[in-house]
Scaffold this motif. Structure first.
Motif, PDB file in Angstrom:
ATOM      1  N   ALA A   1      38.727  12.827  79.840  1.00 25.87           N
ATOM      2  CA  ALA A   1      40.049  12.191  79.874  1.00 25.87           C
ATOM      3  C   ALA A   1      40.865  12.578  78.646  1.00 25.87           C
ATOM      4  O   ALA A   1      42.063  12.887  78.753  1.00 25.87           O
ATOM      5  N   ALA A   2      40.233  12.578  77.470  1.00 29.63           N
ATOM      6  CA  ALA A   2      40.940  12.934  76.233  1.00 29.63           C
ATOM      7  C   ALA A   2      41.386  14.389  76.259  1.00 29.63           C
ATOM      8  O   ALA A   2      42.512  14.724  75.874  1.00 29.63           O
TER       9      ALA A   2
ATOM     10  N   ALA B   1      44.285  14.850  78.777  1.00 26.29           N
ATOM     11  CA  ALA B   1      45.543  14.387  78.202  1.00 26.29           C
ATOM     12  C   ALA B   1      46.026  15.340  77.112  1.00 26.29           C
ATOM     13  O   ALA B   1      47.219  15.662  77.035  1.00 26.29           O
TER      14      ALA B   1
ATOM     15  N   THR C   1      52.831  13.011  77.633  1.00 25.01           N
ATOM     16  CA  THR C   1      51.616  12.465  78.236  1.00 25.01           C
ATOM     17  C   THR C   1      51.234  11.138  77.593  1.00 25.01           C
ATOM     18  O   THR C   1      51.374  10.959  76.380  1.00 25.01           O
TER      19      THR C   1
ATOM     20  N   LEU D   1      47.838   8.564  77.506  1.00 20.44           N
ATOM     21  CA  LEU D   1      46.445   8.278  77.829  1.00 20.44           C
ATOM     22  C   LEU D   1      46.222   6.778  77.712  1.00 20.44           C
ATOM     23  O   LEU D   1      46.466   6.193  76.653  1.00 20.44           O
TER      24      LEU D   1
ATOM     25  N   CYS E   1      43.423   3.895  77.909  1.00 21.59           N
ATOM     26  CA  CYS E   1      41.972   3.708  77.857  1.00 21.59           C
ATOM     27  C   CYS E   1      41.629   2.297  78.333  1.00 21.59           C
ATOM     28  O   CYS E   1      41.672   1.344  77.545  1.00 21.59           O
TER      29      CYS E   1
ATOM     30  N   VAL F   1      48.840   7.198  73.110  1.00 24.05           N
ATOM     31  CA  VAL F   1      47.580   6.624  73.591  1.00 24.05           C
ATOM     32  C   VAL F   1      47.642   5.104  73.533  1.00 24.05           C
ATOM     33  O   VAL F   1      48.078   4.525  72.525  1.00 24.05           O
TER      34      VAL F   1
ATOM     35  N   VAL G   1      47.296   9.565  82.105  1.00 26.22           N
ATOM     36  CA  VAL G   1      45.862   9.735  82.342  1.00 26.22           C
ATOM     37  C   VAL G   1      45.167   8.415  82.035  1.00 26.22           C
ATOM     38  O   VAL G   1      45.404   7.805  80.988  1.00 26.22           O
TER      39      VAL G   1
ATOM     40  N   ASP H   1      41.528   6.493  81.447  1.00 21.43           N
ATOM     41  CA  ASP H   1      40.089   6.507  81.197  1.00 21.43           C
ATOM     42  C   ASP H   1      39.576   5.110  81.526  1.00 21.43           C
ATOM     43  O   ASP H   1      40.149   4.119  81.068  1.00 21.43           O
TER      44      ASP H   1
END
Length: 292
Positions: free
Chosen positions: A15-16, A19, A29, A31, A33, A85, A133, A135
């Motif tokens: 996932a990281a 992204a 982007t 991400l 989590c 993120v 994205v 995770d």
């Protein structure tokens, strides 16, 4: 959405890197989590990125406050150029307790409202990004459903052991519930084998056969296999770096400094980090081909 039926399949690492790749190619982007662990493949603990709120927002609390209390979702900004993120951590553990309480003994409509809460939190900022994205925590159906209600594609890594492969059936079944009740746009993009010796072609063929027996022949199984290189993978995570950011000849990251802005001291990077970076680059490109 990167999700798996069992932990230890490379989910957070993929996932990281997914992204990071999207941001590096010019896509704005995000991400997200949705994980109870503080997986930090991107080096947030090393000072990468900036947040407008308190330090605790780097520990899953931004997600908790947004989903539970309706506060604006506040990512850690610019963890890499073009990449924000929303970290996981203890705050997601608190969120999970709330979700379990809301789902227990309530009417189906109330359950649906809880499952779709992340999608509502993302709605005000989604247009700021070209790609989001997710995770997700392994073997955790409420958090899987939370992410699935906001996602468009499901990507599933597995190891070669039977327990990992069988776990794909559970995650696919759980997300089918989400498709039917909360998010009809969610599709299964692909499954893939992670952390296996590239020479084990017979094992790879057998895993592909078992996956398609479980999920159906219509689910693609990606051809790229990221090799098992534990020392290199551990080195990257301990330094908060993506595989391609490490120079095996210099022993430090190519593009990032320590939190005080000074170059990091020399340290020996595993020489096979280059092969690992190449594997991951090929995998990410293949994932994106199926998720259009």
């Amino acid at each position: 959405m990167v999700s798996t039926g069992k932990g230890g399949t490379g989910k957070s690492t993929v996932a990281a890197h997914l992204a990071g790749h999207c941001a590096a190619t010019g896509e704005r982007t995000l991400l997200v989590c949705v994980t109870t662990q503080e997986d930090d493949d991107l080096g947030i603990a090393f000072g990468h990125g900036r947040s407008q709120g308190a330090q605790e927002l780097r520990n899953g609390m931004s997600l908790y406050r947004s989903v539970v209390h309706g506060e604006p979702l506040e990512p850690v900004r610019d963890v890499r150029p073009g990449l924000d993120v929303v970290p996981g951590g203890d705050g997601v553990t608190k969120l999970l307790r709330v979700l379990l309480g809301q789902q227990a003994g309530l009417e189906p409509q109330a359950n649906l409202h809880a499952v779709q809460s992340l999608a509502r939190s993302l709605a005000p900022i989604a247009a700021d990004y070209d790609r989001i994205v997710f995770d997700t925590a392994p073997e955790n159906e409420p958090l899987e459903q939370l992410a699935g209600s906001a996602a468009a594609w499901l990507i599933m890594p597995t190891r070669s052991d039977s327990s990992s492969v069988l776990g794909l059936r559970r995650i696919n079944r759980n997300l089918q519930i989400v498709r039917n009740q909360a998010n009809g746009l969610l599709r299964t993009g692909a499954a893939f084998l992670y952390g296996s010796d590239s020479r084990s072609t017979i094992v790879h063929s057998d895993v592909k056969r078992r996956i398609q027996q479980l999920l159906g022949s219509g689910v693609p199984v990606l051809s790229t296999v990221v090799g098992y290189r534990e020392k290199a993978a551990v080195y990257a995570r301990e330094h908060g770096l993506l595989f391609g950011e490490i120079d095996p000849y210099q022993g430090h990251q190519r593009n990032h400094c320590s939190p005080d802005g000074k170059p990091r001291e020399h340290c020996s990077a595993p020489q096979n980090i280059t092969a690992l970076a190449e594997d991951m680059h090929m995998l990410v490109r293949e994932i994106l081909q199926y998720c259009k």
